[in-house]
Design a protein around this motif. Structure first.
Motif, PDB file in Angstrom:
ATOM      1  N   ARG A  87       0.737  -1.713   0.057  1.00 24.74           N
ATOM      2  CA  ARG A  87      -0.040  -0.303  -0.310  1.00 24.74           C
ATOM      3  C   ARG A  87       0.493   1.507   0.411  1.00 24.74           C
ATOM      4  O   ARG A  87       0.456   2.022  -0.087  1.00 24.74           O
ATOM      5  N   VAL A  92      -2.769   1.181   7.844  1.00 22.24           N
ATOM      6  CA  VAL A  92      -3.804  -0.091   7.102  1.00 22.24           C
ATOM      7  C   VAL A  92      -4.683  -0.428   8.598  1.00 22.24           C
ATOM      8  O   VAL A  92      -4.865  -1.517   7.757  1.00 22.24           O
ATOM      9  N   SER A  94      -7.793  -0.107   9.068  1.00 19.86           N
ATOM     10  CA  SER A  94      -8.960  -0.250   8.779  1.00 19.86           C
ATOM     11  C   SER A  94      -8.653  -2.114   7.990  1.00 19.86           C
ATOM     12  O   SER A  94      -9.508  -2.843   8.517  1.00 19.86           O
ATOM     13  N   GLU A  95      -8.224  -1.462   6.536  1.00 19.65           N
ATOM     14  CA  GLU A  95      -7.751  -3.210   6.185  1.00 19.65           C
ATOM     15  C   GLU A  95      -7.478  -4.128   6.738  1.00 19.65           C
ATOM     16  O   GLU A  95      -8.040  -5.366   6.532  1.00 19.65           O
ATOM     17  N   ASP A  98     -10.366  -5.887   8.744  1.00 13.97           N
ATOM     18  CA  ASP A  98     -11.051  -6.618   7.653  1.00 13.97           C
ATOM     19  C   ASP A  98     -10.386  -8.385   7.478  1.00 13.97           C
ATOM     20  O   ASP A  98     -10.977  -9.478   7.360  1.00 13.97           O
ATOM     21  N   PRO A 319     -14.177  -3.342  -0.996  1.00 17.08           N
ATOM     22  CA  PRO A 319     -13.012  -4.037  -0.305  1.00 17.08           C
ATOM     23  C   PRO A 319     -13.816  -5.930  -0.253  1.00 17.08           C
ATOM     24  O   PRO A 319     -15.123  -5.610   0.226  1.00 17.08           O
TER      25      PRO A 319
END
Length: 356
Positions: A87, A92, A94-95, A98, A319
């Motif tokens: 990225r 990062v 939040s991602e 997930d 996403p």
């Protein structure tokens, strides 16, 4: 590994590369046909070893994805570092959360092929079969495999037929590149619809012209042959920015991690099986249907375009780890998909990875 807002463009690069390969093969065939000694086909076969070698060597330098690292390691920190690397930023969280949630669910699934047939995964299972099947019954492989035969049937010479195959390859490659530029802006459904209409209209016109002018044993004037060639180019362009790349893109982004390996495997198997079936049956169908073969494939284009309109939700910019939400909000598939489990996953996340 692609960011959601660019995922369509990156993934369509797969079909774009196929287009480059097809165009390159057509150019090589056109060139080797001029070798009068009769051994030009050997060059065509040997040249295929070059991209195969690049692919094999490139695999040695291919890094693991963050999802794969988490699945294979109990320490998620390595996966987080990889995610930050791809990225280009340290932000990062939040991602990554997930991905961790998806990994928790995936680790509870021991037999993905058994679980993909469960009711909650019914939308993904249907799409993993329907989309690659429809991609093949567009008739694109009729053009890809047998373009020189079709063009010679219309009265073009052998050299002109091979050159026409080069033209269709160039059109397909350019149109797929256009799809890369617009798929994340206009979405998957819009391109499916536009491409379906474009393919249907061009196929019906080609079938009508060939039925009226070519007949069973007759020839075709150069004017009509040129018109048919243009219409086939329109058809290839429609496929190039819709069902060509999107037939691979959508299946690649709809599967949750726990069934992703099974879903992708089913997609590829169905695609290859029907590629084989269409290739092996085309000449027999052509002899029986003659010009009606374009109406046959045009009918399938109507069916598949209607299928997308009714049953495929929009997946752009969503996403992958949150893709289940598009099914829960769909008018038909929501009856199969369970309720939101984010709260449960948050609890498990803190229990399993809080110490890290």
């Amino acid at each position: 590994m692609a960011p959601p807002r660019y995922r369509g463009a990156f993934n369509n690069g797969f079909q774009f590369s196929i287009g480059i390969g097809y165009l390159s093969a057509s150019l090589i065939n056109y060139g080797t046909e001029k070798i009068k000694a009769g051994w030009g086909w050997r060059i065509s076969l040997v040249m295929a070893a070059i991209p195969a070698s690049v692919l094999t060597l490139g695999a040695l330098f291919l890094p693991e994805t963050p999802n794969s690292i988490i699945q294979r390691s109990e320490n998620p920190q390595t996966a987080k570092l990889m995610l930050q690397r791809v990225r280009g930023t340290d932000d990062v969280e939040s991602e990554f959360d997930d991905i961790l949630k998806a990994s928790i669910v995936a680790k509870t699934i021991e037999r993905p092929f058994k679980n993909i047939v469960r009711r909650k995964y019914r939308p993904q299972l249907v799409m993993s079969i329907a989309l690659p099947f429809f991609q093949q019954v567009t008739g694109i492989n009729v053009i890809a495999f047998y373009a020189p035969i079709l063009f010679r049937t219309m009265g073009l010479g052998e050299e002109a037929s091979l050159l026409s195959a080069v033209m269709t390859g160039a059109v397909g490659t350019v149109s797929t590149f256009i799809s890369m530029l617009i798929v994340d802006k206009f979405g998957r459904r819009a391109l499916f619809m536009a491409g379906g209409i474009q393919m249907f209209v061009s196929q019906i016109m080609v079938g009508g012209i060939m039925a009226a002018e070519l007949g069973d044993h007759g020839g075709m004037t150069k004017g009509y042959a040129f018109l048919v060639l243009v219409l086939i180019g329109v058809y290839v362009a429609g496929f190039g920015w819709s069902w060509g790349p999107l037939g691979w893109l959508v299946p690649s982004e709809i599967f949750p991690l726990e069934i992703r390996s099974a879903g992708q495997s089913i997609t590829v198997v169905v695609n290859f099986v029907f590629t084989f079936v269409v290739a092996q049956t085309f000449l027999a169908i052509l002899c029986r249907f003659k010009s009606g073969i374009f109406f046959f494939f045009g009918g399938w284009v109507v069916v598949m375009t209607g299928f997308v309109y009714l049953f495929l939700p929009e997946t752009k910019n969503v996403p992958i780890e949150k893709m289940e939400r598009v099914w829960r909000n769909h008018w038909f598939w929501k009856r199969f998909v369970g309720q939101d489990v984010d709260q449960i996953l948050d609890t498990k996340l803190s229990e399993n990875f809080g110490q890290n």
